[in-house]
Design a protein around this motif. Structure first.
Motif, mmCIF file in Angstrom:
data_model
loop_
_atom_site.group_PDB
_atom_site.id
_atom_site.type_symbol
_atom_site.label_atom_id
_atom_site.label_comp_id
_atom_site.label_asym_id
_atom_site.label_seq_id
_atom_site.Cartn_x
_atom_site.Cartn_y
_atom_site.Cartn_z
ATOM 1 N N LEU A 42 0.829 -1.204 0.000
ATOM 2 C CA LEU A 42 0.000 0.000 0.000
ATOM 3 C C LEU A 42 0.863 1.254 0.000
ATOM 4 C CD1 LEU A 42 -2.883 1.175 0.220
ATOM 5 C CD2 LEU A 42 -2.565 1.170 2.681
ATOM 6 N N LEU A 43 1.900 1.279 0.818
ATOM 7 C CA LEU A 43 2.774 2.441 0.874
ATOM 8 C C LEU A 43 3.565 2.601 -0.420
ATOM 9 C CD1 LEU A 43 4.077 2.281 4.543
ATOM 10 C CD2 LEU A 43 2.409 3.850 3.577
ATOM 11 N N GLY A 44 3.882 1.515 -1.069
ATOM 12 C CA GLY A 44 4.577 1.584 -2.348
ATOM 13 C C GLY A 44 3.692 2.133 -3.451
ATOM 14 N N ALA A 45 2.394 1.990 -3.293
ATOM 15 C CA ALA A 45 1.460 2.444 -4.318
ATOM 16 C C ALA A 45 0.932 3.850 -4.053
ATOM 17 C CB ALA A 45 0.298 1.466 -4.427
ATOM 18 N N THR A 46 1.420 4.530 -3.010
ATOM 19 C CA THR A 46 0.905 5.866 -2.709
ATOM 20 C C THR A 46 1.193 6.836 -3.846
ATOM 21 O OG1 THR A 46 2.934 6.354 -1.480
ATOM 22 C CG2 THR A 46 1.029 5.650 -0.207
ATOM 23 N N ARG A 47 2.328 6.677 -4.499
ATOM 24 C CA ARG A 47 2.654 7.542 -5.624
ATOM 25 C C ARG A 47 1.616 7.379 -6.735
ATOM 26 N NH1 ARG A 47 8.669 7.536 -8.208
ATOM 27 N NH2 ARG A 47 8.625 9.654 -8.991
ATOM 28 N N PHE A 49 -1.492 6.390 -6.279
ATOM 29 C CA PHE A 49 -2.749 6.957 -5.797
ATOM 30 C C PHE A 49 -2.768 8.470 -5.997
ATOM 31 C CE2 PHE A 49 -3.017 3.248 -2.625
ATOM 32 C CZ PHE A 49 -3.688 2.472 -3.536
ATOM 33 N N PHE A 50 -1.658 9.138 -5.689
ATOM 34 C CA PHE A 50 -1.599 10.583 -5.864
ATOM 35 C C PHE A 50 -1.681 10.965 -7.341
ATOM 36 C CE2 PHE A 50 0.424 10.741 -1.561
ATOM 37 C CZ PHE A 50 -0.587 11.492 -0.962
#
Length: 111
Positions: A42-47, A49-50
Motif C-alpha cells: 500500500l505504501l509503495g502504491a501511494t505515488r 494513488f496521488f
C-alpha cells in the motif's frame, strides 16, 4: 472412590452458511508478516494513488469548464399582498401595547 474417564468428544463444527468461507488458521507470526507485506504494498502504491487523484482532479476541472453554461433567469415583480400588511400592522399594534422597544422595530417591517 472410583475414577471414571471422560471420553473426549470431537468439536461440533458449525455448518457453513451460503456465502461464507472458512479461513485457514495461520499462526500469529505469519499473519503479522502478511499484514506487513500488505502495508508495504500500500505504501509503495501511494505515488500511484496521488497520480490518479491528480489526473482525476484535472480532468474533472477541465470537463467543468468545457460544459456550456445554460441557465434561464426570470424575474417578476408583484405588488405586496394587502392581507399580509394587515397582519404586520396587527403585530405592530400588539407590540406597541406590550411596551418596550419592539414597537418601533415592528412598525418598520411593513415598509
Amino acid at each position: 472412590m472410583t475414577q471414571t474417564a471422560t471420553k473426549q468428544q470431537p468439536e461440533a463444527q458449525l455448518p457453513l452458511v451460503a456465502g461464507e468461507a472458512s479461513l485457514p488458521e495461520t499462526p500469529l507470526d505469519d499473519s503479522r508478516e502478511w499484514q506487513a507485506d500488505q502495508l508495504r504494498l500500500l505504501l509503495g502504491a501511494t505515488r500511484l494513488f496521488f497520480r490518479v487523484g491528480a489526473v482525476g482532479l484535472l480532468l474533472s476541472t477541465l470537463v467543468a469548464f468545457l460544459i456550456p453554461k445554460s441557465y434561464t433567469a426570470t424575474t417578476q415583480l408583484m405588488p405586496p399582498d394587502p392581507q399580509s400588511t394587515s397582519g404586520m400592522a396587527m403585530m405592530a399594534a400588539m407590540a406597541a401595547k406590550a411596551g418596550g422597544g419592539l414597537g418601533g422595530v415592528a412598525g418598520d417591517l411593513p415598509g
